[in-house]
Design an enzyme around this catalytic site. Structure first.
Site, PDB file in Angstrom:
ATOM      1  N   SER A 140      76.445 -60.184  39.318  1.00 26.69           N
ATOM      2  CA  SER A 140      77.324 -59.182  38.708  1.00 26.69           C
ATOM      3  C   SER A 140      78.780 -59.305  39.163  1.00 26.69           C
ATOM      4  O   SER A 140      79.689 -58.854  38.466  1.00 26.69           O
ATOM      5  CB  SER A 140      76.811 -57.769  39.005  1.00 26.69           C
ATOM      6  N   ASP A 398      80.478 -47.623  45.422  1.00 28.77           N
ATOM      7  CA  ASP A 398      80.284 -49.043  45.136  1.00 28.77           C
ATOM      8  C   ASP A 398      81.423 -49.813  45.810  1.00 28.77           C
ATOM      9  O   ASP A 398      82.547 -49.838  45.317  1.00 28.77           O
ATOM     10  CB  ASP A 398      80.291 -49.265  43.625  1.00 28.77           C
ATOM     11  N   HIS A 401      81.604 -54.281  43.815  1.00 26.32           N
ATOM     12  CA  HIS A 401      82.334 -54.737  42.635  1.00 26.32           C
ATOM     13  C   HIS A 401      83.805 -54.342  42.745  1.00 26.32           C
ATOM     14  O   HIS A 401      84.221 -53.742  43.739  1.00 26.32           O
ATOM     15  CB  HIS A 401      81.686 -54.167  41.374  1.00 26.32           C
TER      16      HIS A 401
END
Length: 422
Positions: A140, A398, A401
Site C-alpha cells: 500500500s 496511521d 502511509h
C-alpha cells in the site's frame, strides 16, 4: 613645424581616447557586477530553457546526490496539485478531506545540497513514456506513490483526453490513449506469492509466504518498460510462515524459519533470479524504493498524532545511511534497517550478473516528515467519527502511509529525474 604639431595633437588624442576607454570599461565592470553576476545569470537562463526542452541538458543523475539535502518551506510553488482536484485521490491519503486543518505538510520542498531537482513536468514525462508501460509493484505504500504519480500527471492532461481506468485482478492501471501510455499498480506486498495477495481482502494474521513462487505475479508485469518495486512493511511481522508447495494446497508444507530476516532474503533471491532470466536488459528500466519510515500502531516511539512540523535537523540525511530519529528508536525501524541491508546486497549481486536496478534511497529524507502522515485524518473501515478517533489516537493514527499532496510527490520527483534521462 606644422607636421610636428600635428603629431603632438594626434598623440594627445590617443591619450584622451585611451583614458575614455579605461573609464568606460571601469563603469561597465561596476554596472555588470552590481548585485548579481550577469554572466552567470545568462548561463542559468540558458540552462533552464534547455532543461525544459531536452533531458540531455538536465543534470546527470550520477553527479547529483538527490538524497542528501534539507526540507525547505515553499508555499509559493508547492503543493504541485490540489487534493480536491485529483480524480484519483483515495480516502487513505486524503487528509484535508477527512478533517486535517493544518496543511503546511503540503508546502515543503526537498532541496538537495549541491543540485536542484527538476520541477515535475507531466507533459514532458508523458512524452518520455509515449508507447510505454510503467508499473509500480508492491504494497500500500507503493500504491501511495502510484496515486501520487497519477495526481501529478493529471493536470497535464487536456480535458478532452481519453482516459481509461482498469482493474484486472491485482493490477490496476490508468491508460492514456493519446500517448498509448499505461501507468499501473500491481498489488504484491511480498513480491513473491502469499495468502495476502487479494488486493482488497488482506490476511492480517497467519500470513504465509511461498518464497520460491513469483511467476503468478510476474507474468502480469513482465512486459513493462519501467518497473518500480517496493517490499518492506509486510515483512516486519515476525509470525510469517514459509510455504513449500502451492498456496491452499493440502499437500503444501508450512515451516517456521528460525532466522526471521532469512525469509526476506529468500524471497529477494527468487525475485532477482526472475529478473536475471526474464528482464529485457536493453529495454526495461528497474527501480527499487528504499523503505518508507513508519511507526506501527501500539509503538510508543515515533507516533505522528498532532505532529505539525518536520523534525528539527539532527544530522544530514544521506545516500549512505539512515538518520537516527524518533522513527529509528522503534523496533520496526531497527528491523527495517536489517532488511535494507539485504536489499542492497541483493542489488549489488544482480549488477555483477548484468542486471542494473536503481536503488531510490528515500528513507533518510522521509524520516524528517512525521508531520506528513495521515494520523487520524483519513478514511477508516471501522469508523470515520472524528471525535472517536481523537479520543483514541493510538488505535487509529496511521503513521505508515502519507498524506497527498506530500512526501510521495518528492519520491516521484526523484523518480522523474531518472526517467528524463532514459
Amino acid at each position: 613645424m606644422w607636421p610636428v604639431k600635428t603629431w603632438e595633437t594626434v598623440l594627445k588624442l590617443h591619450h584622451i581616447a585611451a583614458g575614455l576607454f579605461i573609464l568606460v570599461f571601469f563603469f561597465a565592470v561596476v554596472y555588470l557586477s552590481h548585485d548579481i553576476n550577469y554572466l552567470n545569470l545568462f548561463k542559468n537562463q540558458i540552462r533552464v530553457k534547455r532543461s525544459e526542452s531536452s533531458a540531455d541538458n538536465i543534470y546527470s543523475s550520477q553527479q547529483c546526490d538527490h538524497f542528501s539535502g534539507r526540507w525547505v518551506y515553499d508555499n509559493v510553488s508547492y503543493p504541485l496539485y490540489e487534493e480536491s482536484q485529483c480524480a484519483f485521490m483515495e480516502g487513505a491519503f486524503a487528509c484535508q478531506k477527512y478533517g486535517r486543518k493544518n496543511l503546511k505538510y503540503q508546502n515543503w520542498r526537498w532541496q538537495p545540497h549541491h543540485c536542484n531537482l527538476p520541477r515535475f513536468n507531466g507533459t514532458l514525462l508523458l512524452e518520455k513514456l509515449k508507447g510505454k508501460k510503467l508499473i509500480f509493484v508492491g504494497d500500500s505504500l507503493c500504491r501511495n506513490q502510484w496515486v501520487s504519480m497519477l495526481c501529478l500527471i493529471e493536470s497535464s492532461l487536456p480535458p478532452s483526453s481519453i482516459k481509461m481506468f482498469n482493474f484486472t485482478g491485482n493490477l490496476q492501471y490508468f491508460h492514456i490513449k493519446e500517448h498509448e501510455t499505461t501507468i499501473g499498480f500491481y498489488w504484491s506486498p511480498f513480491l513473491v506469492e502469499s495468502n495476502c495477495d487479494d488486493p482488497w481482502q488482506h490476511q492480517s494474521a497467519g500470513q504465509t509466504v511461498r518464497v520460491h513462487g513469483i511467476e503468478k505475479h510476474a507474468r502480469h508485469w513482465n512486459d513493462a518498460d519501467i518497473l518500480v518495486f517496493d517490499s518492506y512493511a509486510w515483512w516486519i511481522n515476525y509470525d510469517i510462515q514459509v510455504l513449500w508447495g502451492s498456496v491452499g494446497s493440502p499437500d503444501a508444507i508450512h515451516k517456521t524459519v528460525a532466522m526471521k530476516d532469512r525469509r526476506f532474503e529468500m524471497a529477494l533471491n527468487t525475485w532477482s533470479d526472475w529478473l536475471e532470466i526474464n528482464v529485457n536488459r536493453s529495454k526495461t528500466k528497474l527501480f527499487f524504493m528504499s523503505a518508507s519510515p513508519y511507526t506501527l500502531r501500539g509503538e510508543t516511539w515515533g507516533q505522528c498524532y498532532n505532529v505539525t512540523e518536520p523534525e528539527a535537523k539532527v544530522e544530514e540525511a544521506s545516500s549512505s545511511g539512515i538518520r537516527y530519529s524518533s522513527y529509528s528508536s522503534s523496533s520496526s525501524s531497527r528491523r527495517r534497517k536489517r532488511l535494507a541491508s539485504i536489499v542492497e546486497s541483493t542489488l549489488q549481486k544482480l549488477e555483477t550478473r548484468g542486471v542494473r536496478v536503481e536503488y531510490v534511497r528515500i528513507t533518510g529524507l522521509s524520516e524528517y516528515r512525521r508531520d506528513a502522515h495521515p494520523s487520524i485524518y483519513r478514511s477508516f473501515y471501522t469508523t470515520n467519527n472524528q471525535k472517536q478517533k481523537k479520543l483514541d489516537p493510538n488505535s487509529y493514527a496511521d503513521c505508515v502511509h502519507w498524506c497527498l499532496p506530500g512526501v510521495p510527490d518528492v519520491w516521484n520527483q526523484i523518480l522523474y529525474s531518472f526517467l528524463l534521462l532514459i
